[in-house]
Design an enzyme around this catalytic site. Structure first.
Site, mmCIF file in Angstrom:
data_model
loop_
_atom_site.group_PDB
_atom_site.id
_atom_site.type_symbol
_atom_site.label_atom_id
_atom_site.label_comp_id
_atom_site.label_asym_id
_atom_site.label_seq_id
_atom_site.Cartn_x
_atom_site.Cartn_y
_atom_site.Cartn_z
ATOM 1 N N PHE A 185 -39.027 -19.785 91.561
ATOM 2 C CA PHE A 185 -40.318 -19.193 91.185
ATOM 3 C C PHE A 185 -40.285 -17.685 91.372
ATOM 4 O O PHE A 185 -39.397 -17.133 92.050
ATOM 5 C CB PHE A 185 -41.443 -19.776 92.049
ATOM 6 N N SER A 194 -47.027 -18.060 102.683
ATOM 7 C CA SER A 194 -45.622 -17.815 102.996
ATOM 8 C C SER A 194 -45.594 -16.887 104.195
ATOM 9 O O SER A 194 -46.635 -16.346 104.584
ATOM 10 C CB SER A 194 -44.910 -17.162 101.802
ATOM 11 N N HIS A 237 -35.708 -21.954 106.024
ATOM 12 C CA HIS A 237 -35.680 -21.245 104.738
ATOM 13 C C HIS A 237 -36.936 -21.468 103.906
ATOM 14 O O HIS A 237 -37.112 -20.858 102.870
ATOM 15 C CB HIS A 237 -34.445 -21.610 103.941
#
Lengths: 508, 140
Positions: free
Chosen positions: A239, A413, A431
């Site tokens: 993305f 995030s 990750h």
């Protein structure tokens, strides 16, 4: 002739016949665990997978009580134990809190091998998408500057960054000489072409170039697949996401990274495309034969490997480095095109950092009190160097390495910084959020939902090359990244610096 | 033995269990499974062109993985979508056949999900009553 002798003779004949037909016996061994894997609690954040059967070391899982049920949903813990059976492994077979079921190695797994102790390289420990990774860039403006313009921005990015099958930008004419340079020198090869700035390079892991790449070890098929795909996003979980800094946790580190509350960011998650996949596919065929020749018993064929220093290992490492360099260049080209788009919106984009998620690298780590040169495999894990490490660029040496952890399209995030505790994880952290639902399950639950409309209602504009991908990547298909990051932070592997919220997402 | 094809979940991907009387039949089913994963409407892929393949593997499971990766390569590089495999010769370590299919047209063949590789993870070929069973996992 006794029955036993007849059987033995028949087995000899069968082996001879198979050799004649080109059949290779892959040495297999029983998995240490089948089904439930018993976890021994070390503290609230670390769990031991006890050594059993062919395991050479214990497994070590980073998770808290809240995440454990997710980990036990699939077979990833069995895979942690399986990795521990490989020759030359040192320390532990590690699992980050975003671990989930992969091929051979779990995704979210870290394993280090000592070449001096028969250590191996395993293409399955790197994965198909060699140097799949993420780049974080930061804009000059705050989110208010994009008010009412997100559709326009995401649409412009969708046109600028090719996503989906067969899409590409014809004007990226990289001739044969330049393409070889990309494989050899990674993002550095793009500076003379005006596609990379010098300041980008110092903010990419390894300076944007993994040493030891030999383009001539990359097969013709890999080159054919990769060349037209340079500068393309790909599909699956790849993305490009526009977001903003929603909360700052560590003001000093955030300042060093150029992040402050409200500032607009762009994350690009992609890898080495078909080139990396083909390099892995090519290597696996040779490694299965190598495992047979070197008598390395395998729990799973995807764990096939060869001793460091063997011809198969050298071939793979040289081709893998070339694929990793391609991936650095791939993200760099997309960052360049995103810059052109942001320029039209009145902002520059500065690279904060670019990290690998899937890689094997020779690194120095202290094991049993002594510094050793190890081949560290990170499969769905991020390097997380603490402050003061000599490999850090000068701008970050005092604070540590930025560790970019994407969540999902709907929630958030994180940007972390490498912590002092990462010495126990071969300088590694998680990750991402880690998948919770399989693609099939996500499709079963959300196929009839308008995922894009639901995300728009939450303030996130989504454009996808395929509707199926958007459905399969629905936020609920992932763990809550905040829970994953909490474990990494508390364990000291990396510390929270900033939380990012999504505004717009482009899916491959 | 009737042929069968059944998909199963793998966290980020899909796997398939195939059953057929022999390796050739499994290879034919694998081509169908690949198409079903890749294309939204597999029936829209007609047999307008063909591709001859000759593959080798270290054993039957490896051969099926090699066939899957051949399909990935043909799709990505040649834009060829295989709808059916006609097996000419199949042994435990070699497969020769003709793929019948069509040139990829994004309008006519909307992509469901790109298949990036066919893996060796848990790849198995085992005898069952009157035939063989294979298990293959795709990387999406």
């Amino acid at each position: 002739m006794s029955r036993k002798q007849r059987k033995r003779r028949e087995r000899r004949r069968q082996r001879a016949r198979r050799r004649h037909e080109g059949r290779v016996e892959v040495p297999l061994c029983d998995p240490p665990y089948r089904g439930r894997v018993p976890l021994q609690r070390l503290d609230g954040l670390r769990w031991r997978v006890p050594r059993r059967g062919a395991m050479r070391v214990d497994g070590l899982v980073y998770a808290d009580e809240a995440l454990l049920p997710d980990l036990e949903q699939d077979r990833c813990l069995e895979q942690v134990a399986n990795v521990a059976t490989l020759p030359g492994i040192v320390g532990h077979s590690l699992a980050m809190p975003d671990i989930h079921w992969g091929y051979g190695f779990p995704i979210g797994g870290v394993a280090a091998f000592d070449p001096e102790r028969g250590g191996v390289v395993s293409p399955g420990g790197v994965g198909y998408d060699i140097n799949c990774g993420v780049r974080l860039l930061v804009a000059d403006f705050d989110r208010e500057a994009l008010s009412g313009r997100m559709d326009e921005l995401v649409g412009a990015l969708f046109r600028a960054i090719p996503a989906g099958v067969g899409s590409r930008r014809a004007e990226l004419a990289v001739d044969e000489r330049n393409f070889q340079a990309v494989l050899r020198d990674g993002a550095r090869a793009l500076t003379p072409l005006g596609l990379a700035r010098p300041e980008d390079l110092e903010r990419i892991e390894e300076g944007g170039r993994i040493a030891g790449a030999e383009p001539e070890r990359v097969s013709a098929r890999a080159l054919q697949r990769g060349r037209p795909q340079l500068g393309t996003l790909g599909s699956g979980n790849h993305f490009a996401e526009v977001g903003y800094v929603d909360e700052v946790h560590d003001a000093a580190a955030a300042r060093a990274f150029g992040l402050r509350e409200g500032r607009v960011t762009l994350m690009i998650h992609s890898g080495s495309r078909g080139l990396g996949h083909q390099v892995c596919t090519d290597a696996l065929q040779g490694m299965l034969r190598a495992a047979s020749r070197h008598g390395i018993p395998l729990v799973d064929r995807q764990l096939c490997c060869a001793p460091v220093g063997s011809p198969e290992a050298s071939d793979y490492l040289a081709a893998m480095a070339a694929a990793a360099n391609y991936a650095f260049a791939n993200r760099q080209v997309m960052a360049h095109w995103a810059r052109e788009v942001f320029d039209r919106f009145g902002s520059d984009l500065r690279t904060v950092y670019d990290v690998c998620h899937n890689i094997a690298k020779f690194e120095e780590h202290v094991v049993e009190g002594a510094a050793r040169r190890l081949l560290v495999h990170r499969k769905g894990a991020t390097r997380a160097l603490p402050a003061g490490h000599p490999l850090l660029p000068p701008a970050y040496r005092a604070v540590g390495q930025p560790v970019v952890i994407p969540g999902d399209m709907g929630r958030c995030s994180y940007v972390l910084v490498g912590g002092a505790g990462s010495t126990s994880s071969f300088a590694s952290a998680c990750h991402g959020a880690g998948r919770l639902l399989s693609r099939a399950e996500a499709k079963r639950r959300y196929a009839n939902s308008d995922v894009s409309a639901q995300l728009r209602a939450r303030g996130v504009v989504v454009r996808g090359a395929s509707r199926a991908t958007v459905v399969e990547e629905v936020p609920e298909a992932y763990k809550d990244v905040a829970e994953v990051v909490h474990v990494v932070h508390e364990a000291g592997l990396a510390r929270k610096v900033a939380r990012l919220r999504p505004l717009g997402c482009l899916k491959g | 033995m009737p042929r069968s094809l059944r998909f199963f979940d793998h966290t980020g991907d899909f796997g398939v269990v195939l059953e057929a009387p022999g390796l050739g039949g499994l290879a034919e089913l694998l081509v169908r499974a690949f198409l079903e994963l890749l294309i939204e409407v597999p029936a829209a892929v007609h047999e307008r062109s063909e591709h001859r393949i000759e593959l080798e593997g270290i054993d039957g499971a490896d051969l099926l993985v090699a066939l899957g990766n051949e399909l990935v390569y043909l799709f990505e590089v040649e834009g060829f979508l295989a709808a059916r495999l006609e097996v000419l010769r199949a042994s435990e370590t070699a497969l020769c056949g003709v793929l019948h299919g069509d040139r990829f047209d994004p309008e006519e063949h909307p992509i469901a999900r790109p298949v990036k590789a066919v893996t060796h993870h848990g790849a198995r070929l085992e005898p069952v009553e009157d035939g063989l069973r294979a298990r293959i996992v795709f990387d999406l």
